[in-house]
Enzyme design. Structure first.
Site: not given
Ligand code: C5P
Length: 248
Positions: A67, A71-72, A69, A131, A223, A40
């Site tokens: 990714d 939004h416009d 996102k 999230t 992460r 991603k």
């Molecule tokens: O490091 P971590 O596992 O928290 O990363 C989650 C990834 O998912 C990030 O790249 C974040 O931008 C993405 N993401 C998210 N929540 C969403 C959509 C995408 O955490 N609703």
């Protein structure tokens, strides 16, 4: 999606390459290649390295989820989608909170580019509620007097009606959304934490096993993989957990 091997399972894991530049991304991609994961590319990397890094990562038919996102207003999102898709992006997302006209414009842009280029229609996913946002954020900050699950399910239904292929949601809500949107609607779930990992800034977290059990199609993990001393091993542990849950 039929699953016949751990290779198929690995493709369902999007590792978020949340790194500052192309060199760091390519180094991680090389380390992760043996694990067979998908990638991603989010805002941090895309704004630094652009389409060039997406194209470099899309080798050997690997899926790269861009990714951004979007939004416009509908016209701007449709134009942005066309720019991305004409350059070969196959998996992309927009915010459902951009509204029905915007989601329809995004889906229509994907259809048009597919026709124009003679390639399969790209997958367009809707972001529901990030999230990192909790029940308290939804009620007190956004002023929406609903529980998270009901609100996300509402946005998922809207996304489906507007022609999107699936949504990004927490795997905590996945089974509830699956029952409302049917078996073919793709559920892409970030906020995944193997039990031993810290949640960081994520609020609605869940383990890889639970995510699959709840019906997630794709898991997004950043992460816990890219921050591990051995990213490929960390990814393999997640893939094994996903595979076990799929067999159960
Ligand atoms: O490091 P971590 O596992 O928290 O990363 C989650 C990834 O998912 C990030 O790249 C974040 O931008 C993405 N993401 C998210 N929540 C969403 C959509 C995408 O955490 N609703």
């Amino acid at each position: 999606m039929p699953i016949s091997s751990n290779n198929d399972v690995a493709k369902r894991l999007f590792v978020a390459l949340d790194v500052p530049d192309a060199d760091s991304a390519l180094k991680l991609a090389e380390q992760l290649a043996p694990a067979g994961v998908s990638f991603k590319v989010g805002m941090q990397l895309f704004y630094a390295a652009g389409m060039r890094i997406v194209k470099e990562l899309q080798t050997d038919g690997r899926t790269v989820f861009v990714d951004l996102k979007l939004h416009d207003i509908p016209n701007t999102v449709a134009g942005a989608m066309k720019s991305l898709l004409r350059q070969g992006v196959q998996f992309v997302n927009v915010h459902t909170q951009g509204g029905p006209d915007m989601m329809r414009a995004a889906a229509e842009a994907a259809r048009q580019v597919s026709e124009e280029t003679g390639t399969p229609r790209p997958i367009v996913i809707g972001v529901t509620l990030l999230t990192s946002l909790s029940q308290a954020h939804l009620n007190q900050f956004l002023g929406v007097n609903q529980d998270v699950k009901t609100y996300v399910q509402h946005l998922a239904r809207q996304a489906k009606d507007c022609g999107l292929d699936g949504i990004v949601c927490s795997a905590q809500e996945a089974s509830f959304i699956r029952s409302a949107c049917g078996p073919d609607f793709l559920l892409v779930t970030p906020g995944i934490r193997p039990t031993q990992d810290a949640a960081g800034d994520q609020s609605r977290v869940i383990t890889p096993r639970q995510a699959i059990q709840n019906g997630a199609d794709y898991l997004v993990v950043g992460r816990p993989v890219i921050g591990a001393s051995n990213p490929a091993d960390a990814a393999r542990r997640i893939i094994d957990e996903m595979a076990e849950a799929l067999k159960a």
